[in-house]
Structure formats: structure tokens, C-alpha cells
Scaffold this motif. Sequence first.
Motif, PDB file in Angstrom:
ATOM      1  N   PRO A 117      36.297 -20.104 119.498  1.00 42.32           N
ATOM      2  CA  PRO A 117      37.718 -19.720 119.420  1.00 42.32           C
ATOM      3  C   PRO A 117      37.906 -18.244 119.098  1.00 42.32           C
ATOM      4  O   PRO A 117      38.933 -17.658 119.454  1.00 42.32           O
ATOM      5  CB  PRO A 117      38.282 -20.612 118.315  1.00 42.32           C
ATOM      6  CG  PRO A 117      37.116 -21.183 117.604  1.00 42.32           C
ATOM      7  CD  PRO A 117      35.944 -21.131 118.527  1.00 42.32           C
ATOM      8  N   GLU A 118      36.913 -17.624 118.482  1.00 51.04           N
ATOM      9  CA  GLU A 118      37.028 -16.208 118.161  1.00 51.04           C
ATOM     10  C   GLU A 118      36.993 -15.304 119.397  1.00 51.04           C
ATOM     11  O   GLU A 118      37.275 -14.111 119.312  1.00 51.04           O
ATOM     12  CB  GLU A 118      35.962 -15.782 117.138  1.00 51.04           C
ATOM     13  CG  GLU A 118      34.544 -16.003 117.551  1.00 51.04           C
ATOM     14  CD  GLU A 118      33.981 -17.393 117.212  1.00 51.04           C
ATOM     15  OE1 GLU A 118      32.786 -17.467 116.929  1.00 51.04           O
ATOM     16  OE2 GLU A 118      34.709 -18.391 117.257  1.00 51.04           O
ATOM     17  N   LEU A 119      36.672 -15.867 120.564  1.00 47.39           N
ATOM     18  CA  LEU A 119      36.762 -15.090 121.804  1.00 47.39           C
ATOM     19  C   LEU A 119      38.220 -14.769 122.133  1.00 47.39           C
ATOM     20  O   LEU A 119      38.491 -13.819 122.854  1.00 47.39           O
ATOM     21  CB  LEU A 119      36.148 -15.855 122.982  1.00 47.39           C
ATOM     22  CG  LEU A 119      34.635 -15.958 123.045  1.00 47.39           C
ATOM     23  CD1 LEU A 119      34.222 -16.835 124.209  1.00 47.39           C
ATOM     24  CD2 LEU A 119      34.000 -14.597 123.144  1.00 47.39           C
ATOM     25  N   GLY A 120      39.128 -15.588 121.623  1.00 44.95           N
ATOM     26  CA  GLY A 120      40.543 -15.355 121.868  1.00 44.95           C
ATOM     27  C   GLY A 120      40.946 -15.633 123.302  1.00 44.95           C
ATOM     28  O   GLY A 120      41.929 -15.107 123.789  1.00 44.95           O
ATOM     29  N   GLY A 121      40.200 -16.451 123.985  1.00 44.00           N
ATOM     30  CA  GLY A 121      40.495 -16.732 125.388  1.00 44.00           C
ATOM     31  C   GLY A 121      39.967 -15.614 126.264  1.00 44.00           C
ATOM     32  O   GLY A 121      40.400 -14.478 126.150  1.00 44.00           O
ATOM     33  N   CYS A 122      39.017 -15.925 127.090  1.00 44.01           N
ATOM     34  CA  CYS A 122      38.453 -14.911 127.977  1.00 44.01           C
ATOM     35  C   CYS A 122      39.000 -15.153 129.379  1.00 44.01           C
ATOM     36  O   CYS A 122      39.224 -16.285 129.775  1.00 44.01           O
ATOM     37  CB  CYS A 122      36.927 -14.964 127.955  1.00 44.01           C
ATOM     38  SG  CYS A 122      36.226 -16.613 128.140  1.00 44.01           S
ATOM     39  N   THR A 123      39.219 -14.074 130.089  1.00 43.59           N
ATOM     40  CA  THR A 123      39.730 -14.205 131.449  1.00 43.59           C
ATOM     41  C   THR A 123      38.561 -14.442 132.398  1.00 43.59           C
ATOM     42  O   THR A 123      37.432 -14.027 132.126  1.00 43.59           O
ATOM     43  CB  THR A 123      40.486 -12.939 131.889  1.00 43.59           C
ATOM     44  OG1 THR A 123      39.568 -11.852 131.951  1.00 43.59           O
ATOM     45  CG2 THR A 123      41.627 -12.615 130.921  1.00 43.59           C
ATOM     46  N   LEU A 124      38.835 -15.113 133.492  1.00 48.18           N
ATOM     47  CA  LEU A 124      37.786 -15.379 134.464  1.00 48.18           C
ATOM     48  C   LEU A 124      37.186 -14.078 135.020  1.00 48.18           C
ATOM     49  O   LEU A 124      35.960 -13.957 135.086  1.00 48.18           O
ATOM     50  CB  LEU A 124      38.307 -16.277 135.589  1.00 48.18           C
ATOM     51  CG  LEU A 124      37.229 -16.843 136.499  1.00 48.18           C
ATOM     52  CD1 LEU A 124      36.197 -17.645 135.710  1.00 48.18           C
ATOM     53  CD2 LEU A 124      37.847 -17.708 137.570  1.00 48.18           C
ATOM     54  N   TYR A 144      26.402 -12.024 126.892  1.00 52.40           N
ATOM     55  CA  TYR A 144      27.832 -11.735 126.849  1.00 52.40           C
ATOM     56  C   TYR A 144      28.444 -12.254 125.546  1.00 52.40           C
ATOM     57  O   TYR A 144      29.204 -11.547 124.876  1.00 52.40           O
ATOM     58  CB  TYR A 144      28.533 -12.367 128.061  1.00 52.40           C
ATOM     59  CG  TYR A 144      30.030 -12.420 127.941  1.00 52.40           C
ATOM     60  CD1 TYR A 144      30.797 -11.277 128.152  1.00 52.40           C
ATOM     61  CD2 TYR A 144      30.687 -13.595 127.608  1.00 52.40           C
ATOM     62  CE1 TYR A 144      32.187 -11.316 128.036  1.00 52.40           C
ATOM     63  CE2 TYR A 144      32.058 -13.648 127.503  1.00 52.40           C
ATOM     64  CZ  TYR A 144      32.809 -12.507 127.718  1.00 52.40           C
ATOM     65  OH  TYR A 144      34.177 -12.558 127.598  1.00 52.40           O
ATOM     66  N   LEU A 145      28.090 -13.482 125.179  1.00 52.62           N
ATOM     67  CA  LEU A 145      28.657 -14.081 123.974  1.00 52.62           C
ATOM     68  C   LEU A 145      28.199 -13.346 122.720  1.00 52.62           C
ATOM     69  O   LEU A 145      28.997 -13.092 121.821  1.00 52.62           O
ATOM     70  CB  LEU A 145      28.291 -15.564 123.896  1.00 52.62           C
ATOM     71  CG  LEU A 145      28.939 -16.438 124.969  1.00 52.62           C
ATOM     72  CD1 LEU A 145      28.359 -17.840 124.932  1.00 52.62           C
ATOM     73  CD2 LEU A 145      30.448 -16.461 124.833  1.00 52.62           C
ATOM     74  N   VAL A 146      26.919 -12.994 122.662  1.00 53.11           N
ATOM     75  CA  VAL A 146      26.419 -12.241 121.509  1.00 53.11           C
ATOM     76  C   VAL A 146      27.156 -10.905 121.414  1.00 53.11           C
ATOM     77  O   VAL A 146      27.578 -10.491 120.339  1.00 53.11           O
ATOM     78  CB  VAL A 146      24.895 -12.043 121.589  1.00 53.11           C
ATOM     79  CG1 VAL A 146      24.408 -11.041 120.562  1.00 53.11           C
ATOM     80  CG2 VAL A 146      24.174 -13.365 121.396  1.00 53.11           C
ATOM     81  N   LEU A 147      27.337 -10.245 122.556  1.00 55.11           N
ATOM     82  CA  LEU A 147      28.045  -8.956 122.573  1.00 55.11           C
ATOM     83  C   LEU A 147      29.486  -9.117 122.074  1.00 55.11           C
ATOM     84  O   LEU A 147      29.951  -8.347 121.247  1.00 55.11           O
ATOM     85  CB  LEU A 147      28.051  -8.388 124.002  1.00 55.11           C
ATOM     86  CG  LEU A 147      28.777  -7.083 124.214  1.00 55.11           C
ATOM     87  CD1 LEU A 147      28.029  -5.944 123.529  1.00 55.11           C
ATOM     88  CD2 LEU A 147      28.933  -6.795 125.689  1.00 55.11           C
ATOM     89  N   ARG A 148      30.173 -10.138 122.575  1.00 58.45           N
ATOM     90  CA  ARG A 148      31.577 -10.360 122.198  1.00 58.45           C
ATOM     91  C   ARG A 148      31.750 -10.845 120.762  1.00 58.45           C
ATOM     92  O   ARG A 148      32.770 -10.581 120.134  1.00 58.45           O
ATOM     93  CB  ARG A 148      32.230 -11.373 123.124  1.00 58.45           C
ATOM     94  CG  ARG A 148      32.580 -10.896 124.503  1.00 58.45           C
ATOM     95  CD  ARG A 148      33.788  -9.976 124.539  1.00 58.45           C
ATOM     96  NE  ARG A 148      34.954 -10.448 123.812  1.00 58.45           N
ATOM     97  CZ  ARG A 148      35.935 -11.170 124.330  1.00 58.45           C
ATOM     98  NH1 ARG A 148      35.917 -11.493 125.594  1.00 58.45           N
ATOM     99  NH2 ARG A 148      36.949 -11.562 123.585  1.00 58.45           N
ATOM    100  N   LEU A 149      30.747 -11.577 120.241  1.00 58.97           N
ATOM    101  CA  LEU A 149      30.889 -12.199 118.940  1.00 58.97           C
ATOM    102  C   LEU A 149      30.242 -11.414 117.808  1.00 58.97           C
ATOM    103  O   LEU A 149      30.455 -11.740 116.645  1.00 58.97           O
ATOM    104  CB  LEU A 149      30.291 -13.620 118.964  1.00 58.97           C
ATOM    105  CG  LEU A 149      30.948 -14.555 119.960  1.00 58.97           C
ATOM    106  CD1 LEU A 149      30.188 -15.877 120.027  1.00 58.97           C
ATOM    107  CD2 LEU A 149      32.402 -14.810 119.636  1.00 58.97           C
ATOM    108  N   SER A 150      29.458 -10.398 118.144  1.00 61.22           N
ATOM    109  CA  SER A 150      28.802  -9.607 117.103  1.00 61.22           C
ATOM    110  C   SER A 150      29.816  -8.720 116.397  1.00 61.22           C
ATOM    111  O   SER A 150      30.685  -8.134 117.054  1.00 61.22           O
ATOM    112  CB  SER A 150      27.713  -8.726 117.709  1.00 61.22           C
ATOM    113  OG  SER A 150      26.679  -9.521 118.226  1.00 61.22           O
ATOM    114  N   PRO A 151      29.705  -8.633 115.071  1.00 62.47           N
ATOM    115  CA  PRO A 151      30.623  -7.751 114.359  1.00 62.47           C
ATOM    116  C   PRO A 151      30.384  -6.297 114.757  1.00 62.47           C
ATOM    117  O   PRO A 151      29.254  -5.896 115.017  1.00 62.47           O
ATOM    118  CB  PRO A 151      30.291  -7.972 112.887  1.00 62.47           C
ATOM    119  CG  PRO A 151      29.001  -8.713 112.863  1.00 62.47           C
ATOM    120  CD  PRO A 151      28.766  -9.295 114.221  1.00 62.47           C
TER     121      PRO A 151
END
Length: 104
Positions: free
Chosen positions: A70-77, A93-100
Motif C-alpha cells: 500500500p505504500e506504493l500509493g497506487g502505481c500506474t501501468l 523496481y519495488l526495492v527502489l520504490r520502497l527504500s527510504p
Amino acid sequence: MTTGTTAGAVTRRLRAALLSVGEVTPELLFGEAADGPEQELDGELQLVDDLGFDSVMLMQLKSGLEQHFPELGGCTLPEILPYLHTVGSLSDYLVLRLSPVEVV
């Protein structure tokens, strides 16, 4: 900088998201039935060619990722599409987006 803890948490949650897509089974992800929660994902598995994802399944995966992360905040296609090639590229991609973000 990505920590092992962040990558491990992402891997566990990515596995759950992938398995939540209807036709993906532990046998497809791991080559055999999963022995336990520490089973590693093969980063080289291609979502379409190896796991049989089609366009509907990719949309289900996107929805599953939004539920599991949920912390992605909704990703666009268009944003996520370039990373839907292999399990490893999606994990990166997920590690990049979710890393502080480190503030210097």
C-alpha cells in the motif's frame, strides 16, 4: 542504499503478490512445491514466457502489488510496465520504490 532487510521483506511480499494471481503456483515460481517461507524467488523467471502471464494476469498482478504494498500509493501501468519483464526486474523496481530516501 538498499539493505538486506528491505530486500528480504520485499521478496516475501512480492512472492505473496505473485501467488495471489490466479494461475501462478509455487511450482511455477520455484520449480517444485514450496518447502517453506524462506524459499527464494528465481529473479530470472520471465513473467510472460516462463510464468505464462497474459495481459489480464498482469493487471491482476498490478492490483495484487497495490494490495501487498500500500505504500506504493497506487502505481500506474505506464510506470510499472517496463519492470514487468522478470521477477528480478519487478523486485528491483519495488526495492527502489520502497527504500527510504537518505537525506544528506
